[in-house]
Design an enzyme around this catalytic site. Structure first.
Site, PDB file in Angstrom:
ATOM      1  N   SER A  89      -0.503  -3.017  -2.420  1.00 14.99           N
ATOM      2  CA  SER A  89      -1.945  -2.797  -2.399  1.00 14.99           C
ATOM      3  C   SER A  89      -2.674  -4.130  -2.522  1.00 14.99           C
ATOM      4  O   SER A  89      -2.481  -5.016  -1.691  1.00 14.99           O
ATOM      5  CB  SER A  89      -2.329  -1.804  -3.503  1.00 14.99           C
ATOM      6  OG  SER A  89      -3.614  -1.282  -3.306  1.00 14.99           O
TER       7      SER A  89
ATOM      8  N   GLU B  92      -1.234   7.675   2.687  1.00 20.24           N
ATOM      9  CA  GLU B  92      -1.820   6.744   1.726  1.00 20.24           C
ATOM     10  C   GLU B  92      -3.006   7.337   0.946  1.00 20.24           C
ATOM     11  O   GLU B  92      -3.063   7.293  -0.272  1.00 20.24           O
ATOM     12  CB  GLU B  92      -2.288   5.468   2.442  1.00 20.24           C
ATOM     13  CG  GLU B  92      -1.181   4.594   3.000  1.00 20.24           C
ATOM     14  CD  GLU B  92      -0.590   3.630   1.996  1.00 20.24           C
ATOM     15  OE1 GLU B  92      -0.931   3.730   0.794  1.00 20.24           O
ATOM     16  OE2 GLU B  92       0.223   2.779   2.392  1.00 20.24           O
TER      17      GLU B  92
ATOM     18  N   HIS C 232      -0.318   6.749  -1.582  1.00 20.34           N
ATOM     19  CA  HIS C 232      -0.474   5.369  -2.039  1.00 20.34           C
ATOM     20  C   HIS C 232       0.160   5.194  -3.413  1.00 20.34           C
ATOM     21  O   HIS C 232       0.035   6.041  -4.298  1.00 20.34           O
ATOM     22  CB  HIS C 232      -1.960   5.010  -2.108  1.00 20.34           C
ATOM     23  CG  HIS C 232      -2.213   3.562  -2.355  1.00 20.34           C
ATOM     24  ND1 HIS C 232      -1.855   2.582  -1.461  1.00 20.34           N
ATOM     25  CD2 HIS C 232      -2.786   2.913  -3.409  1.00 20.34           C
ATOM     26  CE1 HIS C 232      -2.206   1.399  -1.949  1.00 20.34           C
ATOM     27  NE2 HIS C 232      -2.762   1.571  -3.117  1.00 20.34           N
TER      28      HIS C 232
END
Length: 509
Positions: free
Chosen positions: A189, A317, A413
């Protein structure tokens, strides 16, 4: 003290004493730069001050100032106080200068506003032990301290911290059994976005040789956008976005102002565009000095052709953010239509997405366009830019669904983080559960095996990506190598350029 139980290593600033933990020697809280407080507040990191004698390296350094946890990687409990925010931690099989083991350096995620290396999810014991290599984790400044565009201060201070930590690795890691000529950076990320930025920065050249970028965010700010956001944030306290004004308040006051702005960013959608609908007012800034181009432009021009790259993303995600925002099962056609128009890559994005995904529900379209905009297409295009610039890239997609919550989150995610470290605290417990299934453990072992093999040899175990056959590794209960599976999205975005995000016409017109 018993040197076997309490190993020591010499650094440029002084000797440190770690602790034997199982088969590893672990050193925590070693300063790699001086505390960025007082006259050094908002400045580039300076060299760590020397110490006499032997410094105990048993405890993590304090986390950098930050907002209370939001929708990303949770910082650990408050932990130790103090100003030594800029520290590194080392896991090594032995602090033997002759060992010359490969080195992996972890950069945490957290929307550029959360995160610290004392998060239990980043315990590198399994990674270092199973891979027989040295793992380094570090703190870098986040939020206002690290990424707000402040007049009279360098931009991207968090990135400058990361470079200082990598310089520390180059100068000191031999004493811990590592090879400074075989360094792999890896991160997820905001950590992956940081790695993409470092690959584009001449000042980071030669500090690492391989890179693993897990879910690269596409958000890089123009100087004008970053300055406008800084003005709004400083305005929360009645101040100007200058080093002189912002050096006065306690850092905690600034994190409170940051949280207040984050809570009402939607009010700025006419000025900041899609960024106003994300959870963070921070991203790396293409300021023309610290960072002169976006990673996609720089890599396509060959800036990192000598760095071997793994890039990848998770299939679903954005589903995590939908759960955290209470949006699962609550997206209607109107919200989907607005979101497609705001985040899509072409002027008539809604029609294009509906034509490409004719059977998709409103909720899936809402999720899909944001997954594509924020992580999936930036990660894909980073690999493509690296190949276009003459470098080598390996691409993956995590398709294994998170088993917790009835599987509703899919391959969302953050799921790759507990699989990378084999640690199931924090986000791992939320997504996988407190006790991993044999299937989860097997996939986690494949992650670690591929990542450590890549750090050692440059080969993760699947073919390099090319724009002919577009082969990628699908990470699932039964892994496979196949053509890139998100072809419909790829075609929608293939002419899109991930440029520095501009200040909107409502602000500039």
């Amino acid at each position: 003290m018993n040197s076997a139980e309490f190993p020591e290593a010499g650094t440029a600033a002084g000797t440190v004493r770690g602790r034997r933990e199982g088969a590893l020697a672990v050193f925590r809280g070693i300063p790699y730069a001086q505390p960025p407080v007082g006259g050094a507040r908002f400045m580039a990191p300076g060299p760590a001050e020397r110490w006499d004698g032997v410094r105990e390296a048993f405890a993590f350094g304090p986390p950098p100032p930050q907002e209370p946890f939001g929708p990303e990687d949770a910082p650990a409990d408050a932990g130790p106080g103090g100003d030594d925010w800029l520290t590194v931690n080392v896991w090594t099989p032995e602090a033997d200068p002759a060992a010359r083991r490969p080195v992996m350096v972890w950069l945490y995620g957290g929307a550029y506003k959360f995160g610290s290396a004392d998060n239990p999810a980043y315990d590198a014991g399994r990674l270092a032990g199973e891979g027989d290599l040295v793992v380094v984790t570090l703190n870098y400044r986040v939020g206002v301290e690290g990424f707000l565009r402040i007049e009279g201060a360098p931009a991207n201070r968090g990135l400058l911290d990361q470079i200082a930590a990598l310089e520390w690795v180059r100068e000191n890691i031999t004493a811990f059994g590592g090879d400074p000529d075989q360094v792999t950076v890896f991160g997820e990320s905001a950590g992956a976005g940081s790695i993409a930025a470092l690959m584009a920065m001449p000042s980071a050249r030669g500090l690492f040789h391989r890179a693993i970028a897990q879910s690269v965010p596409g958000t890089f700010f123009s100087d004008a956008l970053a300055a406008d956001i800084a003005e709004a944030l400083a305005g929360e306290l009645g101040l100007r976005p200058t080093a002189a004004d912002l050096s006065g308040p306690d850092p905690r006051k600034l994190t409170e102002a940051s949280a207040a702005l984050s809570a009402r960013m939607r009010e700025y959608v006419h000025r900041w565009g899609p960024v106003a609908l994300t959870p963070t007012p921070y991203s790396p800034v293409v300021d023309g000095e610290v960072l002169t181009a976006t990673p996609w432009e720089a890599l396509a021009n060959g800036a990192a052709r000598d760095v071997e790259l793994i890039a990848g993303h998770n299939r679903d995600e954005f589903r995590l953010f939908m759960m955290l925002g209470g949006l699962l099962g609550r997206v209607d056609e109107r919200l989907a239509s607005m979101t497609l128009g705001l985040f899509g890559p072409v002027p008539d994005a809604e029609s294009a997405y509906r034509a490409a995904f004719p059977d998709a529900s409103a909720e899936y379209l809402f999720e899909l366009v944001q997954s594509d905009w924020l992580f999936r297409m930036p990660s894909l295009q980073l690999a493509e830019a690296q190949v276009a610039g003459g470098g080598r890239a390996h691409l993956y997609e995590l398709t294994w669904p998170a088993p917790a919550n009835g599987g509703v989150l899919g391959a969302c995610h953050g799921l790759d983080v507990p699989l990378t470290f084999g640690v199931y605290d924090g986000l791992g417990a939320l997504l996988i559960g407190p006790e991993p299934t044999p299937e989860a453990e097997a996939l986690s072992a494949r992650f670690r095996s591929a990542w450590t093999a890549f750090a050692r040899t440059g080969d993760p175990g699947w073919p390099a990506y090319g724009t002919g056959n577009r082969l990628v590794r699908l990470l699932d209960a039964e892994p496979a190598v196949a053509a890139y599976p998100e072809e419909a999205s790829r075609r929608l975005w293939e002419r899109h350029t991930f440029a520095a995000l501009p200040l909107g016409p409502a602000a500039t017109g």
